[in-house]
Design an enzyme around this catalytic site. Structure first.
Site, short mmCIF file in Angstrom:
data_model
loop_
_atom_site.label_atom_id
_atom_site.label_comp_id
_atom_site.label_asym_id
_atom_site.label_seq_id
_atom_site.Cartn_x
_atom_site.Cartn_y
_atom_site.Cartn_z
N GLY A 9 0.87 -1.26 -0.01
CA GLY A 9 -0.12 -0.03 -0.05
C GLY A 9 0.86 1.36 -0.07
N GLY A 12 -0.54 5.02 -1.21
CA GLY A 12 -1.41 5.81 -0.58
C GLY A 12 -0.81 7.19 0.20
N ARG A 37 -1.88 -0.84 -7.60
CA ARG A 37 -1.73 0.55 -8.89
C ARG A 37 -0.53 0.87 -8.66
NH1 ARG A 37 -2.90 5.17 -6.22
NH2 ARG A 37 -3.80 4.64 -4.48
N TYR A 143 -15.29 0.50 9.02
CA TYR A 143 -13.93 0.32 9.16
C TYR A 143 -13.41 0.08 10.76
CZ TYR A 143 -9.58 3.25 9.25
OH TYR A 143 -8.43 3.84 9.12
C1 AKB Z 1 -10.68 8.04 8.24
O1 AKB Z 1 -11.03 9.10 8.22
O2 AKB Z 1 -11.08 6.88 7.84
C2 AKB Z 1 -9.09 7.77 8.61
C3 AKB Z 1 -8.97 7.45 10.16
C4 AKB Z 1 -9.02 8.44 11.00
O3 AKB Z 1 -8.42 6.26 10.14
N1 AKB Z 1 -8.27 9.06 8.42
#
Ligand code: AKB
Length: 313
Positions: A9, A12, A37, A143
């Site tokens: 990665g 990024g 990529r 996430y």
């Molecule tokens: C996001 O906003 O998803 C990231 C994080 C705080 O991990 N920048």
């Protein structure tokens, strides 16, 4: 000291700068950059580069064997805002990539891992101010759930198999070299670009949404300091809280207006507001300070100066 490093990665927001700093430190040929990529010309041309899918164990193993890799920085991830749109893709990328490197270390094919966690591991029931290292964690985003699960797996692999995995909970990161992609804290980068391009910005978070943030130079220094730290001093193998600055959109706007008085901001919160509302406002990082000497160097004013000066160029 010579060592062979793989960054997964690498193209990024964090990976691009981390690769260049590690190449300056260890030599260009010692740091293999990889991504799904190609990224900036500078990154791809300044040292070894491999096209690599972080979810493909065999492909990572091939690169590890070919370059005799000792350390892996796994920076590939789907961030909070994009992950809400593609939950299963986010889960697959964020978890499978982590298992791939944890299992390589378990099999003694690599020695040390850096894996980024995030303030997203905390949730709406976590204390918001000076959020402690150990506290109630009920993340309410795809996430955040993947990062919290990842932390548990890191600690498990360390305890059970002796895997040397190290991690920090990054706050929102501010940088001028590479744009962030798909995060909730991305506004704090966009705002500088728009201030210079248009003199105006429509912020997707509301006034008063205070979040923990950090300038990229501090984040890279923290990452490398943790990787260089004496293993016996590390008491956290899930992920360290990491703090620097905290501000709301109107405060970063004001710091820009100190340089560009005509800059205007309007507020149009979208779905990212709910994500931001579930996260802490400030972070207690005393464990990182104590264990490996963490201290940030950039406050909001210094960050704004660096961003505006460099973006103007
Ligand atoms: C996001 O906003 O998803 C990231 C994080 C705080 O991990 N920048």
């Amino acid at each position: 000291m010579q060592k062979s490093i793989l960054i997964i990665g690498a193209c990024g927001q964090i990976g691009t700068e981390l690769t260049m700093v590690l190449r300056a430190k260890y030599g260009n040929d010692s740091v293999v950059a990889s991504d799904i990529r190609e990224g900036s010309e500078n990154l791809v041309r300044s040292g070894p580069f491999e096209l690599l899918d972080a979810t493909n164990y065999a492909a990572i193993e091939d690169v590890v064997m070919h370059y005799e890799i000792e350390e892996v920085y796994l920076m590939a991830a789907m961030l909070s805002a994009t992950a809400e749109k593609f939950p299963m893709r986010a889960w697959n990328l964020n978890m499978n990539s982590l298992f791939n490197v944890l299992n390589l270390a378990k099999e003694k094919k690599i020695g040390k891992i850096f894996w980024p966690s995030s303030i997203a591991v905390f949730g709406p029931n976590t204390p918001k101010e000076q959020t402690p290292q150990h506290t109630l964690m009920e993340p309410s985003t795809v996430y955040g759930i993947s990062k919290q699960s990842g932390e548990r797996w890191c600690e498990y692999y360390h305890k059970k198999f002796g895997v040397d995995v190290r991690s920090v909970r990054y706050p929102g990161l501010i940088s001028w070299k590479t744009l962030p992609g798909g995060g909730t804290t991305d506004y704090a980068v966009e705002i500088y670009h728009k201030a210079l391009e248009n003199g105006a910005y429509d912020c997707f978070l509301a006034e008063g949404t205070k979040l923990p943030m950090m300038y990229m130079d501090d984040a890279i220094r923290a990452t490398i300091s943790l990787m260089d730290a004496d293993t016996n001093k590390l008491t956290i193998r899930s992920s360290y809280n990491l703090g620097a600055i905290s501000f709301a959109p109107e405060e970063i706007a004001q710091s820009i207006q100190n340089h560009i008085p005509a800059f205007k901001v309007s507020y149009k919160p979208d779905f990212r507001q709910d994500i931001a509302d579930s996260w802490p406002s400030s972070i207690d990082d005393s464990k990182a300070q104590k264990d490996w000497g963490w201290q940030p160097e950039f406050n909001l004013e210094k960050t704004t100066r660096e961003m505006l000066e460099n973006l103007k160029k």
